[in-house]
Motif scaffolding. Structure first.
Motif, PDB file in Angstrom:
ATOM      1  N   TYR A   1       0.394  -1.006  -0.002  1.00 58.27           N
ATOM      2  CA  TYR A   1      -0.295  -0.299   0.018  1.00 58.27           C
ATOM      3  C   TYR A   1       0.497   1.453  -0.095  1.00 58.27           C
ATOM      4  O   TYR A   1       0.620   2.150  -0.426  1.00 58.27           O
ATOM      5  CB  TYR A   1      -1.019  -0.111   1.490  1.00 58.27           C
ATOM      6  N   TYR A   2       2.052   1.220   0.739  1.00 60.97           N
ATOM      7  CA  TYR A   2       2.867   2.861   0.446  1.00 60.97           C
ATOM      8  C   TYR A   2       3.336   2.986  -0.528  1.00 60.97           C
ATOM      9  O   TYR A   2       3.261   4.163  -0.652  1.00 60.97           O
ATOM     10  CB  TYR A   2       3.854   2.175   1.506  1.00 60.97           C
ATOM     11  N   ASN A   3       3.433   2.078  -1.582  1.00 58.79           N
ATOM     12  CA  ASN A   3       3.525   2.094  -2.707  1.00 58.79           C
ATOM     13  C   ASN A   3       3.104   2.832  -3.833  1.00 58.79           C
ATOM     14  O   ASN A   3       3.312   3.615  -4.558  1.00 58.79           O
ATOM     15  CB  ASN A   3       4.679   0.639  -3.573  1.00 58.79           C
ATOM     16  N   GLN A   4       1.679   2.619  -3.291  1.00 57.77           N
ATOM     17  CA  GLN A   4       0.686   3.338  -4.290  1.00 57.77           C
ATOM     18  C   GLN A   4       0.573   4.563  -3.095  1.00 57.77           C
ATOM     19  O   GLN A   4      -0.663   5.489  -3.800  1.00 57.77           O
ATOM     20  CB  GLN A   4      -0.266   2.736  -4.086  1.00 57.77           C
ATOM     21  N   MET A   5       1.175   4.927  -2.214  1.00 54.15           N
ATOM     22  CA  MET A   5       0.152   6.115  -1.432  1.00 54.15           C
ATOM     23  C   MET A   5       1.209   7.294  -2.669  1.00 54.15           C
ATOM     24  O   MET A   5       1.881   7.511  -2.922  1.00 54.15           O
ATOM     25  CB  MET A   5       0.677   6.291  -0.122  1.00 54.15           C
ATOM     26  N   SER A   6       0.406   8.685  -2.068  1.00 55.50           N
ATOM     27  CA  SER A   6       0.692   9.325  -2.936  1.00 55.50           C
ATOM     28  C   SER A   6       1.563  10.687  -1.292  1.00 55.50           C
ATOM     29  O   SER A   6       1.775  10.293  -0.468  1.00 55.50           O
ATOM     30  CB  SER A   6      -0.500  10.850  -2.269  1.00 55.50           C
TER      31      SER A   6
ATOM     32  N   ARG B   1       1.941  11.388   7.130  1.00 59.01           N
ATOM     33  CA  ARG B   1       2.498  10.280   8.101  1.00 59.01           C
ATOM     34  C   ARG B   1       3.898  10.053   9.030  1.00 59.01           C
ATOM     35  O   ARG B   1       4.828   8.801   9.461  1.00 59.01           O
ATOM     36  CB  ARG B   1       1.693   8.863   7.191  1.00 59.01           C
ATOM     37  N   GLY B   2       4.456  11.096   8.321  1.00 60.84           N
ATOM     38  CA  GLY B   2       6.099  10.629   8.559  1.00 60.84           C
ATOM     39  C   GLY B   2       6.095   9.629   7.475  1.00 60.84           C
ATOM     40  O   GLY B   2       7.582   9.425   7.891  1.00 60.84           O
ATOM     41  N   MET B   3       5.935   9.292   6.549  1.00 60.71           N
ATOM     42  CA  MET B   3       7.020   8.275   5.801  1.00 60.71           C
ATOM     43  C   MET B   3       7.454   8.784   4.396  1.00 60.71           C
ATOM     44  O   MET B   3       6.997   8.043   3.679  1.00 60.71           O
ATOM     45  CB  MET B   3       5.844   7.208   5.449  1.00 60.71           C
ATOM     46  N   VAL B   4       7.889  10.623   4.262  1.00 66.70           N
ATOM     47  CA  VAL B   4       8.298  10.483   2.908  1.00 66.70           C
ATOM     48  C   VAL B   4       9.235   9.640   2.719  1.00 66.70           C
ATOM     49  O   VAL B   4       9.232   9.136   1.008  1.00 66.70           O
ATOM     50  CB  VAL B   4       8.499  11.806   3.056  1.00 66.70           C
ATOM     51  N   LYS B   5      10.386   9.943   3.096  1.00 66.01           N
ATOM     52  CA  LYS B   5      11.806   8.675   2.949  1.00 66.01           C
ATOM     53  C   LYS B   5      12.086   6.621   3.129  1.00 66.01           C
ATOM     54  O   LYS B   5      12.149   6.446   2.230  1.00 66.01           O
ATOM     55  CB  LYS B   5      12.753   9.539   3.904  1.00 66.01           C
ATOM     56  N   ARG B   6      10.823   6.892   3.730  1.00 67.36           N
ATOM     57  CA  ARG B   6      10.882   5.684   4.041  1.00 67.36           C
ATOM     58  C   ARG B   6       9.541   4.813   4.542  1.00 67.36           C
ATOM     59  O   ARG B   6       9.285   5.506   5.651  1.00 67.36           O
ATOM     60  CB  ARG B   6      12.081   5.010   4.390  1.00 67.36           C
ATOM     61  N   PHE B   7       9.361   3.882   4.121  1.00 70.22           N
ATOM     62  CA  PHE B   7       8.047   3.011   4.980  1.00 70.22           C
ATOM     63  C   PHE B   7       8.468   3.093   6.876  1.00 70.22           C
ATOM     64  O   PHE B   7       9.720   2.643   7.052  1.00 70.22           O
ATOM     65  CB  PHE B   7       7.466   1.222   4.292  1.00 70.22           C
ATOM     66  N   SER B   8       7.494   2.941   7.458  1.00 66.91           N
ATOM     67  CA  SER B   8       6.913   2.308   8.984  1.00 66.91           C
ATOM     68  C   SER B   8       5.914   1.703   9.520  1.00 66.91           C
ATOM     69  O   SER B   8       5.346   2.875   8.913  1.00 66.91           O
ATOM     70  CB  SER B   8       7.562   3.971   9.018  1.00 66.91           C
ATOM     71  N   LEU B   9       6.264   1.079   9.846  1.00 68.93           N
ATOM     72  CA  LEU B   9       4.993   0.202  10.209  1.00 68.93           C
ATOM     73  C   LEU B   9       4.340   1.441  11.809  1.00 68.93           C
ATOM     74  O   LEU B   9       3.381   2.135  11.344  1.00 68.93           O
ATOM     75  CB  LEU B   9       5.299  -1.054  11.575  1.00 68.93           C
TER      76      LEU B   9
END
Length: 222
Positions: A30-35, A42-50
């Motif tokens: 889902y992260y790969n499809q997010m804008s 969510r504070g996840m511009v640089k990388r995926f984070s649970l």
């Protein structure tokens, strides 16, 4: 009359030890499809984070998508009995059928539910029906002026946090009666610990139905 509740933090009947099957894989996809805008929120511009995804469980970020709603929880050990409201991994809440029915009657369409199967070792399934719960109501009802100073700390600009011991802290905190008059289950925008808040009617209905809830205590209404 309002009641405050800390989310259980010790493994047991209100906090089963375990994790959601396939949750991280589904969220990475889902992260790969997010804008970029959503990633920034969510504070996840640089990388995926649970942790970035888990914020939606407790903050006013809007309804969860299907990809964010795990539906299979696998426990580390077997449980003979679980409560009617559970804290699970990453602070995601789950409730049984009885609590869901009461809440939907009192506040239809306010909160988000989806089915969760609780599986245990040796391919056993916990016999009761549970649902994931995202509390959909966030209020600014906390009144520090009428709360005891020793029962809370200031954790940031206009943000507050209750202190231990739990019972003493909750009973010394106050909420505005006008702000909670029509609410039955909510989170506070500016107060954490307690994390979950219940109306007197919801608490009484749950008690009369024989539902078991984590420890909760009455707050002052002013």
């Amino acid at each position: 009359m309002a009641w405050g509740m800390h989310e259980p933090s010790r493994f047991g009947e209100f906090f089963p030890d375990g994790d959601y099957v396939g949750r991280e894989e589904a969220l990475r996809e889902y992260y790969n499809q997010m804008s970029e805008e959503e990633k920034k929120l969510r504070g996840m511009v640089k990388r995926f984070s649970l942790t970035g995804f888990s914020k939606k469980y407790t903050r006013d970020f809007g309804p969860m998508t299907d990809a964010e709603c795990p539906n299979e929880f696998l426990t580390v050990k077997s449980y003979r009995s679980l409560g009617s409201l559970l804290n699970t991994s990453n602070r995601l809440l789950a409730v049984d059928q009885g609590f869901k029915d009461i809440l939907e009657e009192l506040e239809p369409g306010v909160h988000q539910f989806w089915p969760i199967e609780i599986r245990m070792p040796r391919n056993k399934t916990y016999p009761s029906t549970y649902y994931g719960l995202r509390i959909g109501q966030f209020l600014d009802a906390f009144n520090p002026d009428h709360s005891k100073d020793e029962c809370y700390n200031i954790s940031g600009y206009e943000n507050y946090r209750g202190v231990a011991p739990i019972k003493k802290a909750i009973t010394g905190l106050a909420v505005s009666k006008d702000a909670v008059v029509n609410a039955h289950l909510w989170r506070e925008k500016k107060l954490t610990q307690p994390d979950i808040f219940l109306s007197n009617e919801l608490q009484q209905r749950a008690r009369e139905a024989g539902l078991r809830l984590p420890k909760h205590f009455q707050m002052k209404e002013v």
